[in-house]
Scaffold this active site. Structure first.
Site, PDB file in Angstrom:
ATOM      1  N   GLY A   1       0.858  -1.182   0.000  1.00 55.46           N
ATOM      2  CA  GLY A   1       0.000   0.000   0.000  1.00 55.46           C
ATOM      3  C   GLY A   1       0.888   1.224   0.000  1.00 55.46           C
ATOM      4  O   GLY A   1       1.882   1.273  -0.723  1.00 55.46           O
TER       5      GLY A   1
ATOM      6  N   SER B   1       5.670  -5.416  -1.525  1.00 58.58           N
ATOM      7  CA  SER B   1       5.646  -3.995  -1.879  1.00 58.58           C
ATOM      8  C   SER B   1       6.113  -3.160  -0.693  1.00 58.58           C
ATOM      9  O   SER B   1       7.258  -3.273  -0.279  1.00 58.58           O
ATOM     10  CB  SER B   1       4.243  -3.607  -2.363  1.00 58.58           C
ATOM     11  OG  SER B   1       4.224  -2.336  -2.941  1.00 58.58           O
ATOM     12  N   ALA B   2       5.258  -2.336  -0.110  1.00 59.26           N
ATOM     13  CA  ALA B   2       5.646  -1.528   1.051  1.00 59.26           C
ATOM     14  C   ALA B   2       6.161  -2.402   2.188  1.00 59.26           C
ATOM     15  O   ALA B   2       7.063  -2.004   2.934  1.00 59.26           O
ATOM     16  CB  ALA B   2       4.470  -0.680   1.520  1.00 59.26           C
TER      17      ALA B   2
ATOM     18  N   HIS C   1       8.497  -3.215  -7.417  1.00 59.05           N
ATOM     19  CA  HIS C   1       7.828  -2.875  -8.690  1.00 59.05           C
ATOM     20  C   HIS C   1       8.813  -2.252  -9.678  1.00 59.05           C
ATOM     21  O   HIS C   1       8.433  -1.393 -10.479  1.00 59.05           O
ATOM     22  CB  HIS C   1       6.679  -1.879  -8.482  1.00 59.05           C
ATOM     23  CG  HIS C   1       5.687  -2.248  -7.439  1.00 59.05           C
ATOM     24  ND1 HIS C   1       4.639  -3.106  -7.677  1.00 59.05           N
ATOM     25  CD2 HIS C   1       5.575  -1.865  -6.137  1.00 59.05           C
ATOM     26  CE1 HIS C   1       3.911  -3.224  -6.559  1.00 59.05           C
ATOM     27  NE2 HIS C   1       4.465  -2.496  -5.620  1.00 59.05           N
TER      28      HIS C   1
ATOM     29  N   GLU D   1       8.453  -6.997 -10.834  1.00 57.98           N
ATOM     30  CA  GLU D   1       7.199  -7.634 -10.465  1.00 57.98           C
ATOM     31  C   GLU D   1       7.223  -9.122 -10.828  1.00 57.98           C
ATOM     32  O   GLU D   1       7.801  -9.533 -11.829  1.00 57.98           O
ATOM     33  CB  GLU D   1       6.025  -6.917 -11.121  1.00 57.98           C
ATOM     34  CG  GLU D   1       5.906  -5.481 -10.632  1.00 57.98           C
ATOM     35  CD  GLU D   1       4.530  -4.906 -10.830  1.00 57.98           C
ATOM     36  OE1 GLU D   1       3.847  -5.311 -11.785  1.00 57.98           O
ATOM     37  OE2 GLU D   1       4.143  -4.035 -10.026  1.00 57.98           O
TER      38      GLU D   1
END
Length: 236
Positions: free
Chosen positions: A89, A121-122, A158, A193
């Site tokens: 997020g 991700s985060a 990413h 990714e």
């Protein structure tokens, strides 16, 4: 330490967390695990929604999560966790809320003692020394850039090589080159990714069909694949 640091949650056209679910299963093992989920990177949807979405996928592989927002004492929840899962997020929101709840250093202590850590991700970004290689807009003051510091290098989740037609701004590589110019001792891993890094003790490996792009000041970026040695990244 045991870490599974995933670039992204979802590949185009696939269900949420579908592509890494069997890597998560293998990482957690056959015995059912009820992991503590950190949903703080969510901004435009609720923590309950986030927990449900993650739980649906974990249930498919024989595991489950319970979100930290259900606990009156977040620190105690971390202390008692058998595994820790940090979702993606907005990295800035994630860090601010973790800091406000006083759990950043506590997560680090638990994981360094052997509690498995999964992030995407985060959630992968905050396993690094700082959040400064995130791609996210700084929508909130994180009250400091230092994060969990489980690995000595930085991850750029990413990671993209593309420079969109008609785009006059900097590429992702340009931004990372800026970072390594200001932080000359630090490696940055451009994690594409569909890929992830797994650490088991001192053994760090890449999982996925795409190579990772490795940046270091004074060196040309290099592409490393699954079969390559990533152990140099763990040397401080």
């Amino acid at each position: 330490m045991r870490l599974l640091l995933i670039s992204n949650s979802t590949n185009p056209g696939e269900a949420y967390l579908d592509y890494p679910k069997f890597n998560i299963k293998n990482f957690l093992g056959d015995k059912p695990v009820k992991a503590l989920f950190i949903p703080y990177a969510a901004v435009t949807f609720s923590y309950d929604e986030y927990e449900e979405k993650v739980n649906n996928r974990f249930n498919e592989i024989g595991h489950s999560v319970v979100s930290i927002h259900h606990f009156d004492d977040p620190k105690k929840a971390v202390e008692e966790a058998e595994a820790i899962v940090v979702g993606g997020g907005n990295t800035w929101k994630l860090v601010r809320t973790m800091r406000d709840n006083g759990i950043i250093k506590l997560i680090g202590k638990k994981v360094k003692k052997g509690v498995p850590y999964i992030g995407w991700s985060a959630g992968s970004n905050v396993a690094c020394p700082t959040l400064r290689t995130t791609n996210d807009m700084p929508i909130i003051d994180p009250k400091g850039f230092d994060v969990i510091n489980l690995v000595p290098f930085q991850i750029n989740p990413h990671y993209l090589d593309a420079h969109p037609k008609g785009h006059g701004g900097e590429t992702r590589e340009d931004r990372i080159r800026e970072f390594i110019t200001e932080n000359q001792e630090t490696y940055v891993v451009g994690l594409r990714e569909g890929t992830m890094l797994q650490l088991e003790g001192k053994n760090l490996k890449l999982i996925g069909k795409k190579p990772a792009r490795i940046f270091k000041y004074g060196q040309e970026p290099k592409e490393l694949k699954e079969k390559d040695d990533f152990s140099f990244l763990m040397k401080k």
